[in-house]
Design a protein around this motif. Structure first.
Motif, mmCIF file in Angstrom:
data_model
loop_
_atom_site.group_PDB
_atom_site.id
_atom_site.type_symbol
_atom_site.label_atom_id
_atom_site.label_comp_id
_atom_site.label_asym_id
_atom_site.label_seq_id
_atom_site.Cartn_x
_atom_site.Cartn_y
_atom_site.Cartn_z
ATOM 1 N N MET A 115 18.984 53.170 26.425
ATOM 2 C CA MET A 115 18.759 52.897 25.280
ATOM 3 C C MET A 115 18.530 51.669 24.863
ATOM 4 O O MET A 115 18.901 50.338 23.812
ATOM 5 C CB MET A 115 18.747 53.576 23.638
ATOM 6 N N ALA A 116 18.635 50.637 26.685
ATOM 7 C CA ALA A 116 19.453 49.067 26.198
ATOM 8 C C ALA A 116 19.381 47.997 27.048
ATOM 9 O O ALA A 116 18.672 49.595 28.744
ATOM 10 C CB ALA A 116 21.103 48.995 25.729
ATOM 11 N N ASN A 117 19.350 47.324 27.288
ATOM 12 C CA ASN A 117 19.563 46.599 28.237
ATOM 13 C C ASN A 117 20.222 45.294 29.214
ATOM 14 O O ASN A 117 20.957 45.523 27.571
ATOM 15 C CB ASN A 117 17.520 46.182 28.949
ATOM 16 N N GLY A 118 20.189 44.277 29.724
ATOM 17 C CA GLY A 118 21.564 43.563 29.815
ATOM 18 C C GLY A 118 21.529 42.261 28.979
ATOM 19 O O GLY A 118 23.061 41.341 28.278
ATOM 20 N N ARG A 119 20.246 42.279 27.577
ATOM 21 C CA ARG A 119 20.136 41.174 27.063
ATOM 22 C C ARG A 119 21.162 41.835 25.502
ATOM 23 O O ARG A 119 21.763 40.443 24.755
ATOM 24 C CB ARG A 119 19.427 40.828 26.439
#
Length: 306
Positions: free
Chosen positions: A39-43
């Motif tokens: 539930m995430a990304n590289g940010r």
């Protein structure tokens, strides 16, 4: 020399594209691959204003590559109904493809892997599955990474048992995938398969692959992972509890490992939580310098304090 940023796309699967954000002040320094959790990304590792671990390491001379795993962030296509990939594809296809791409760009550089949360599970699993890549990675740094959840408290009951295990399954049955962004559960969405696979492992089930039965725990007993620095936050009751992080380090087999608990009682500036251990404005002066020691091979300067 000013920092440089570059957008890179790496092909995997059936024409899918993985996004890598390259951040560097100099492109001849050691390379780092960063991977986010579910539930995430590289940010989680950088901001448009130049804050975060990726920018900190770039300022220190590292050539940093931040990944958006399949369907997340700027990778495409975005996760939607019908998306069939899960954590097996991340372990067996995405991470190897990203590492190979970095190797093509930087054939002579040392390469380090870093992760937040479940990204550490993906990374260790990939390294255990592919000994040639394992031998090519200089060290690991994980923030709040755990494979299974053994702690029992109110946060675990609400966040994991109720929301992740029950309500998320209802949302997936309705939508065909987990619309975590729309529901306010996280920064990015998850496929049905990735949710199912991570849910099974988090319940302290055996560390085996649901697709082909590959036994990661057995591989960990045969193969030594690169030196690994594990961070946990005092104010992280279930998503990366210190005891669960410690158990992940132990089940990862015999390897050089240090475990750091980030909290005031342990000599740090704040009682960090699962996100702020990476995003707090003071992290760059508090514990990010420990990462630099680790990357430079000064393993003896890091003392486990759990």
């Amino acid at each position: 020399m000013d920092k440089q940023e570059q957008d890179i796309f790496v092909s995997v699967g059936q024409g899918e594209q993985l996004y890598l954000k390259r951040i560097s002040r100099r492109q001849d320094g050691p390379a780092i691959l960063m991977a986010h959790g579910v539930m995430a990304n590289g940010r989680i590792f950088y901001s448009e204003s130049g804050k975060g671990l990726a920018h900190f390491l770039a300022e220190a001379g590292y050539d940093v590559f931040v990944a958006d795993l399949r369907g997340r962030g700027k990778s495409w296509p975005k996760i939607a109904r019908g998306a069939e990939h899960g954590q097996t594809e991340i372990i067996c296809e995405d991470l190897p493809a990203l590492h190979r791409h970095i190797r093509r760009l930087r054939p002579d550089a040392a390469v380090h892997w870093m992760a937040h949360s479940w990204g550490g599970v993906h990374m260790s699993s990939s390294l255990l599955r592919f000994p040639d890549i394992n031998a090519d990675v200089a060290s690991l740094v994980y923030f709040g990474s755990k494979r299974s959840i053994g702690v029992r408290n109110l946060n675990k009951l609400v966040e994991v048992d109720l929301v992740w295990n029950l309500l998320a399954r209802i949302a997936i049955r309705c939508c065909g995938y987990l619309p975590a962004r729309k529901l306010g559960l996280g920064a990015d969405d998850e496929t049905d398969k990735s949710h199912q696979q991570s849910k099974v492992w988090a319940k302290q089930n055996p560390w085996t692959d649901s697709d082909d039965g590959f036994d990661y725990a057995a591989a960990a007993r045969r193969l030594s992972l690169p030196p690994a620095l594990y961070f946990a936050a005092v104010n992280d009751p279930c998503r990366g509890h210190a005891e669960d992080v410690k158990r992940f380090a132990e089940e990862s087999g015999p390897h050089l490992a240090r475990l750091r608990l980030l909290g005031k009682a342990k000599g740090h500036w704040h009682n960090y939580d699962h996100v702020s251990l990476l995003t707090h404005p003071d992290a760059a002066r508090d514990h990010f310098p420990l990462v630099l020691h680790w990357l430079s091979g000064n393993f003896d300067k890091i003392i486990s304090n759990f």
